[in-house]
Design a protein around this motif. Structure first.
Motif, PDB file in Angstrom:
ATOM      1  N   SER A   1       0.629  -1.026   0.080  1.00  0.00           N
ATOM      2  CA  SER A   1       0.071   0.189   0.413  1.00  0.00           C
ATOM      3  C   SER A   1       0.882   1.454  -0.096  1.00  0.00           C
ATOM      4  O   SER A   1       2.188   0.782   0.491  1.00  0.00           O
ATOM      5  CB  SER A   1      -1.096   0.126   1.729  1.00  0.00           C
TER       6      SER A   1
ATOM      7  N   ASN B   1      -2.515  -1.983  -6.278  1.00  0.00           N
ATOM      8  CA  ASN B   1      -1.913  -0.389  -5.892  1.00  0.00           C
ATOM      9  C   ASN B   1      -0.468  -0.475  -6.509  1.00  0.00           C
ATOM     10  O   ASN B   1       0.340   0.072  -5.914  1.00  0.00           O
ATOM     11  CB  ASN B   1      -1.362  -1.035  -4.010  1.00  0.00           C
TER      12      ASN B   1
ATOM     13  N   ARG C   1      -1.086  -7.889  -4.237  1.00  0.00           N
ATOM     14  CA  ARG C   1      -2.539  -6.377  -4.285  1.00  0.00           C
ATOM     15  C   ARG C   1      -1.406  -6.096  -6.204  1.00  0.00           C
ATOM     16  O   ARG C   1      -0.493  -4.431  -5.666  1.00  0.00           O
ATOM     17  CB  ARG C   1      -2.050  -5.461  -3.344  1.00  0.00           C
TER      18      ARG C   1
END
Length: 324
Positions: free
Chosen positions: A164, A188, A185
């Motif tokens: 993140s 991101n 992810r």
């Protein structure tokens, strides 16, 4: 053409019908094989209370692999700071680095390493989820203890894992190399890299931004075989999409019979398009594409298939075509 170093993340999947001990016994041979193939490093991930992944401490796996290899770098990817006292991590990895100079990495992450709330609380001795401030203090304390308390010689190279922008911001603030969890992810990745590079402050650990990109990868002689090998992981991911975290890691035959819903198929296809699965030519082309898009300094491949021979073969095919 983009050619940067290749490394590996060992997640230690435990397939249905086998024992965690079988997976554990494979780790040393896996490290020896990847050293033979010329991979730069292997990192070990911290997980707990999962029927699909062995609960093997990264520092123990790193120690075991270091004793049976001579050159490949080893470390954590990552050890999870909130689960451990900072001085303990500094002592463990500082000692390992002293025993194996210039070969040890300390990759630090934040998550609990489990989806089971009781296990997470047990790991943290009853405490709840860590706050941003607490995590920052933990990472800073680990770095401080490495230098001030346990420096026995060459220090381990610290990295911060990030999935993140917040994690990227902390890596930039502390001047740490960053390992980007594109395999978790991918949506991101761009924001993580933009923040990290924009805010990076040089430190004793790194004079400039340094990016390792972790990608889920399976290569086989045919597209069909690669898809067969990755399908067990698709079953596990489909369970996570429904909030089910205790699904065992099925065999390829069991996974072949698993029915996916249309929403699951769409979600898995979207995720897979961001990774690299297929023939070695297709996988290498995708890896070079990702390297060019992200400007990564190194690619770390994670190959969540159980069979040791199949995993090693995937890494072998990729290295052969990557260097061709």
């Amino acid at each position: 053409m983009v050619d940067i170093p290749l490394s590996a993340l060992e997640v230690a999947m435990v397939q249905t019908g086998t024992r965690a001990l079988d997976t554990l016994r494979d780790t040393a041979e896996f490290a020896q094989e990847l050293e033979r193939l010329g991979y730069r490093r292997i990192w070990y991930a911290e997980h707990h209370h999962s029927p699909a992944i062995g609960a093997f401490p990264p520092v123990v796996l790193g120690t075991h692999a270091a004793a049976s290899t001579s050159a490949i770098r080893l470390g954590s990817g990552g050890v999870l700071a909130p689960n451990h006292a900072p001085i303990t991590l500094a002592e463990q990895f500082g000692t390992l680095a002293a025993l194996h100079p210039d070969r040890i990495d300390l990759g630090i992450g934040r998550g609990p390493g489990t989806f089971d709330e009781a296990t997470a609380r047990a790991l943290r001795r009853g405490a709840g989820p860590t706050t941003d401030a607490e995590y920052r203090d933990d990472v800073a304390a680990i770095l401080s203890f490495l230098v001030e308390e346990v420096a026995l010689g060459p220090l381990p190279q610290p990295w911060l894992l990030a999935s993140s922008p917040a994690g990227a911001g902390l890596a930039a603030e502390l001047g740490l190399p960053v390992a980007v969890a594109h395999h978790i992810r991918p949506e991101n990745t761009r924001a993580v890299l933009e923040r990290y590079r924009a805010e990076f402050t040089p430190s004793r650990w790194s004079g400039q931004p340094r990016v390792l990109l972790c990608v889920e990868v399976v290569a086989a002689e045919t597209e069909e075989e690669a898809r067969r090998l990755i399908r067990p992981m698709d079953v596990v991911k489909a369970g996570l999409l429904k909030g089910i975290s205790d699904i065992p890691f099925p065999t390829p035959d069991e996974a072949a019979a698993h029915p996916f819903t249309e929403p699951e198929r769409a979600a898995l296809a979207g995720f897979r398009a961001q990774q690299a699965v297929g023939t070695p030519e297709a996988v290498v082309a995708r890896l070079r594409e990702l390297a060019g898009e992200t400007g990564a300094d190194e690619l770390m491949l994670t190959t969540p298939v159980h069979g040791l021979r199949e995993r090693v073969r995937s890494y072998e095919l990729i290295k052969k075509h990557y260097e061709a």
